[in-house]
Design a protein around this motif. Structure first.
Motif, mmCIF file in Angstrom:
data_model
loop_
_atom_site.group_PDB
_atom_site.id
_atom_site.type_symbol
_atom_site.label_atom_id
_atom_site.label_comp_id
_atom_site.label_asym_id
_atom_site.label_seq_id
_atom_site.Cartn_x
_atom_site.Cartn_y
_atom_site.Cartn_z
ATOM 1 N N ILE A 136 13.250 -27.043 -4.837
ATOM 2 C CA ILE A 136 14.829 -26.963 -4.254
ATOM 3 C C ILE A 136 15.305 -26.138 -5.362
ATOM 4 C CG2 ILE A 136 16.700 -28.221 -3.835
ATOM 5 C CD1 ILE A 136 14.907 -30.700 -3.027
ATOM 6 N N LEU A 137 16.054 -25.117 -4.817
ATOM 7 C CA LEU A 137 16.800 -24.403 -5.760
ATOM 8 C C LEU A 137 18.269 -24.220 -5.670
ATOM 9 C CD1 LEU A 137 16.430 -21.416 -7.653
ATOM 10 C CD2 LEU A 137 16.321 -20.372 -5.738
ATOM 11 N N ASN A 138 18.949 -23.985 -6.664
ATOM 12 C CA ASN A 138 20.367 -24.058 -6.538
ATOM 13 C C ASN A 138 21.118 -23.324 -7.649
ATOM 14 O OD1 ASN A 138 22.772 -24.269 -4.886
ATOM 15 N ND2 ASN A 138 23.362 -26.208 -5.851
ATOM 16 N N GLY A 139 21.899 -22.575 -7.632
ATOM 17 C CA GLY A 139 22.797 -22.074 -8.844
ATOM 18 C C GLY A 139 21.558 -21.262 -9.706
ATOM 19 N N GLY A 140 20.604 -20.847 -9.153
ATOM 20 C CA GLY A 140 19.793 -19.872 -9.647
ATOM 21 C C GLY A 140 18.545 -20.744 -10.399
ATOM 22 N N LYS A 141 18.592 -22.033 -10.274
ATOM 23 C CA LYS A 141 17.628 -23.105 -11.150
ATOM 24 C C LYS A 141 16.755 -23.610 -9.989
ATOM 25 C CE LYS A 141 20.814 -23.594 -15.065
ATOM 26 N NZ LYS A 141 21.469 -24.565 -16.000
ATOM 27 N N ILE A 142 15.433 -24.054 -10.692
ATOM 28 C CA ILE A 142 14.714 -24.977 -9.789
ATOM 29 C C ILE A 142 15.333 -26.322 -10.121
ATOM 30 C CG2 ILE A 142 12.440 -25.899 -9.484
ATOM 31 C CD1 ILE A 142 13.163 -23.063 -8.570
ATOM 32 N N LEU A 143 15.732 -27.250 -9.219
ATOM 33 C CA LEU A 143 16.254 -28.563 -9.383
ATOM 34 C C LEU A 143 15.153 -29.528 -9.149
ATOM 35 C CD1 LEU A 143 19.566 -28.598 -7.014
ATOM 36 C CD2 LEU A 143 19.171 -27.968 -9.600
ATOM 37 N N LYS A 144 14.205 -29.211 -8.449
ATOM 38 C CA LYS A 144 12.883 -29.988 -8.215
ATOM 39 C C LYS A 144 11.737 -29.278 -7.669
ATOM 40 C CE LYS A 144 12.107 -34.761 -6.185
ATOM 41 N NZ LYS A 144 12.332 -35.266 -7.467
ATOM 42 N N HIS A 145 10.510 -29.672 -8.181
ATOM 43 C CA HIS A 145 9.163 -29.031 -7.557
ATOM 44 C C HIS A 145 8.390 -30.005 -7.359
ATOM 45 C CE1 HIS A 145 5.710 -25.752 -8.515
ATOM 46 N NE2 HIS A 145 5.759 -26.440 -7.545
ATOM 47 N N THR A 146 7.840 -30.069 -6.106
ATOM 48 C CA THR A 146 7.193 -31.170 -5.673
ATOM 49 C C THR A 146 6.373 -30.876 -4.721
ATOM 50 O OG1 THR A 146 7.190 -33.661 -5.173
ATOM 51 C CG2 THR A 146 9.154 -32.490 -4.567
ATOM 52 N N THR A 147 6.000 -31.888 -3.691
ATOM 53 C CA THR A 147 5.289 -31.975 -2.425
ATOM 54 C C THR A 147 6.313 -32.728 -1.326
ATOM 55 O OG1 THR A 147 3.920 -33.884 -2.396
ATOM 56 C CG2 THR A 147 2.791 -31.858 -3.170
ATOM 57 N N PRO A 148 6.435 -32.329 -0.285
ATOM 58 C CA PRO A 148 7.234 -33.108 0.723
ATOM 59 C C PRO A 148 6.868 -34.588 0.870
ATOM 60 C CG PRO A 148 6.809 -31.135 1.775
ATOM 61 C CD PRO A 148 5.879 -30.971 0.427
ATOM 62 N N GLN A 149 5.666 -35.035 0.582
ATOM 63 C CA GLN A 149 5.133 -36.211 0.814
ATOM 64 C C GLN A 149 5.496 -36.949 -0.610
ATOM 65 O OE1 GLN A 149 0.937 -36.767 1.163
ATOM 66 N NE2 GLN A 149 1.157 -38.916 1.592
ATOM 67 N N GLU A 201 5.447 -22.170 -10.774
ATOM 68 C CA GLU A 201 4.405 -21.649 -10.656
ATOM 69 C C GLU A 201 3.557 -22.050 -9.070
ATOM 70 O OE1 GLU A 201 0.227 -23.159 -12.571
ATOM 71 O OE2 GLU A 201 1.609 -22.364 -13.907
ATOM 72 N N ILE A 202 3.098 -21.253 -8.301
ATOM 73 C CA ILE A 202 3.016 -21.285 -7.038
ATOM 74 C C ILE A 202 1.294 -20.988 -6.904
ATOM 75 C CG2 ILE A 202 3.548 -20.564 -4.680
ATOM 76 C CD1 ILE A 202 6.196 -19.818 -5.423
ATOM 77 N N GLY A 203 0.518 -21.754 -6.318
ATOM 78 C CA GLY A 203 -0.581 -21.536 -5.968
ATOM 79 C C GLY A 203 -0.842 -21.054 -4.304
ATOM 80 N N ILE A 204 -2.486 -21.065 -4.030
ATOM 81 C CA ILE A 204 -2.640 -20.756 -2.592
ATOM 82 C C ILE A 204 -2.140 -21.807 -1.489
ATOM 83 C CG2 ILE A 204 -4.562 -20.582 -0.954
ATOM 84 C CD1 ILE A 204 -6.047 -19.268 -3.086
ATOM 85 N N GLY A 205 -1.595 -21.311 -0.473
ATOM 86 C CA GLY A 205 -0.867 -22.163 0.698
ATOM 87 C C GLY A 205 0.480 -22.077 0.866
ATOM 88 N N MET A 206 1.051 -22.544 1.742
ATOM 89 C CA MET A 206 2.487 -22.662 2.075
ATOM 90 C C MET A 206 3.327 -23.402 1.058
ATOM 91 S SD MET A 206 2.513 -20.909 5.041
ATOM 92 C CE MET A 206 4.149 -21.111 4.964
ATOM 93 N N PHE A 207 4.251 -22.302 0.463
ATOM 94 C CA PHE A 207 5.225 -22.967 -0.539
ATOM 95 C C PHE A 207 6.535 -22.723 0.135
ATOM 96 C CE2 PHE A 207 8.066 -22.842 -4.032
ATOM 97 C CZ PHE A 207 7.557 -23.680 -4.822
ATOM 98 N N CYS A 212 5.194 -26.779 4.782
ATOM 99 C CA CYS A 212 4.692 -26.522 3.623
ATOM 100 C C CYS A 212 3.882 -27.630 2.672
ATOM 101 C CB CYS A 212 5.875 -26.180 2.833
ATOM 102 S SG CYS A 212 6.677 -24.671 3.313
ATOM 103 N N ASN A 213 2.973 -27.255 2.118
ATOM 104 C CA ASN A 213 2.240 -28.474 1.437
ATOM 105 C C ASN A 213 2.830 -28.593 0.107
ATOM 106 O OD1 ASN A 213 0.960 -25.681 1.248
ATOM 107 N ND2 ASN A 213 -0.375 -26.381 -0.364
ATOM 108 N N GLU A 214 3.694 -27.559 -0.593
ATOM 109 C CA GLU A 214 4.393 -27.836 -1.759
ATOM 110 C C GLU A 214 5.725 -27.133 -1.562
ATOM 111 O OE1 GLU A 214 3.332 -26.918 -6.331
ATOM 112 O OE2 GLU A 214 2.079 -25.909 -4.862
ATOM 113 N N MET A 215 6.678 -27.353 -2.266
ATOM 114 C CA MET A 215 7.956 -27.006 -2.070
ATOM 115 C C MET A 215 8.694 -27.063 -3.461
ATOM 116 S SD MET A 215 9.834 -30.502 -0.612
ATOM 117 C CE MET A 215 11.632 -30.153 -1.000
#
Length: 296
Positions: A205-218, A25-31, A200-203
């Motif tokens: 990490i993708l590998n093997g076609g799966k999302i490994l982590k969904h967070t913010t850089p901070q 799920e991605i909102g407004i801003g840099m992802f 980016c304000n949100e990020m």
């Protein structure tokens, strides 16, 4: 407007599973979509951009069901692929006029105004009469942003845009992206951790076609505060340290020794010192934790 992706799967004819029941799920801003080559980033970008169909799943952008109504999504989409293609011997101004006509901007005065605006945003106005074919790599990437801005997109997708750019061009390109990413959803796909950290304000990490982590850089770096340790070792001792510790990365020192970075809940041994977490550490931890899944 939110982009919602549910249970997205894609397996190619050669058996490669590019997207594996992916939710995002991605909102407004840099992802920032971060992952190694072959992680599935381009497959996900092309699927969102309606350039290929998934085997199953759902993509919703605002009130648009993307997989059922491709044309509605394309009207509000700006897409810059990894390789933008070969440019004809036309000036930036003339080529943008051609693209604007293709995008349905029929009024000549309106076209002229929007072309001037996108050239100024991308810092290309002073070279608007120069052939795009003669632009540098960074200028071509900025021209790619200019063409996708012509239809005032609500969703922008850029795939590995800084690969191959020199530091100065990369900096200029990121500044342009930062400016255009304030009022719309921008998905920035890359394998360069520094780009995500800067932009980016949100990020995710993708590998093997799966999302490994969904967070913010901070938040990502805060989570591993007090768990990153460094030690200087001799080059010949690297393999032994890899066996003993969770080594994330290493780099050479001027005296040909190695500085290793280790992830550990507690101090691994007395010869280690605590180090400030970096986004690179988060990235390598996620990939290393995923390794058993890839080999099972």
């Amino acid at each position: 407007m939110k982009l919602i992706i549910k249970n997205l799967t894609k397996t190619y004819k050669n058996g490669v599973k590019a997207l594996d029941n992916l939710d995002l799920e991605i909102g407004i801003g840099m992802f920032g979509l971060l992952g190694p080559n072959g992680a599935g980033k381009s497959s996900l970008m092309r699927t969102i951009a309606t350039l290929q169909s998934p085997d199953s799943g759902e993509i919703i952008f605002g009130d648009i069901n993307v997989l059922e109504d491709n044309m509605s999504l394309r009207k509000v989409l700006g897409y810059l692929p990894q390789s933008f293609g070969v440019y004809p011997k036309m000036s930036a101004e003339d080529l943008l006029d051609y693209f604007a006509t293709l995008k349905g901007i029929a009024n000549k005065i309106e076209r002229k105004a929007i072309i001037k605006e996108v050239l100024e945003i991308t810092n290309l106005y002073d070279v608007r009469h120069k052939n795009v074919a003669g632009y540098s790599g960074g200028m071509k990437q900025r021209f790619g942003i200019a063409q996708l801005l012509l239809n005032n997109p609500k969703l922008i997708i850029v795939d590995e845009p800084t690969a191959g750019l020199d530091p100065a061009e990369r900096h200029r390109f990121l500044n342009v992206l930062r400016e255009v990413g304030t009022n719309c959803t921008v998905i920035f796909s890359t394998h360069i951790v520094e780009d995500v950290k800067e932009l980016c304000n949100e990020m995710a990490i993708l590998n093997g076609g799966k999302i490994l982590k969904h967070t913010t850089p901070q938040n990502a770096t805060q989570e591993i505060e007090g768990k990153i340790w460094t030690k200087i070792i001799q080059k010949d001792d690297l393999e032994e340290n890899i066996k003993m510790y969770n080594v994330l990365s290493r780099n050479f020192n001027p005296d040909n020794t190695l500085n290793i970075r280790v992830y550990s809940e507690t101090k691994p041994s007395e010869d280690f010192t605590a180090s400030k977490p970096q986004l690179d550490d988060v990235y390598f931890i996620a990939l290393k934790q995923d390794e058993p899944l890839l080999t099972s």
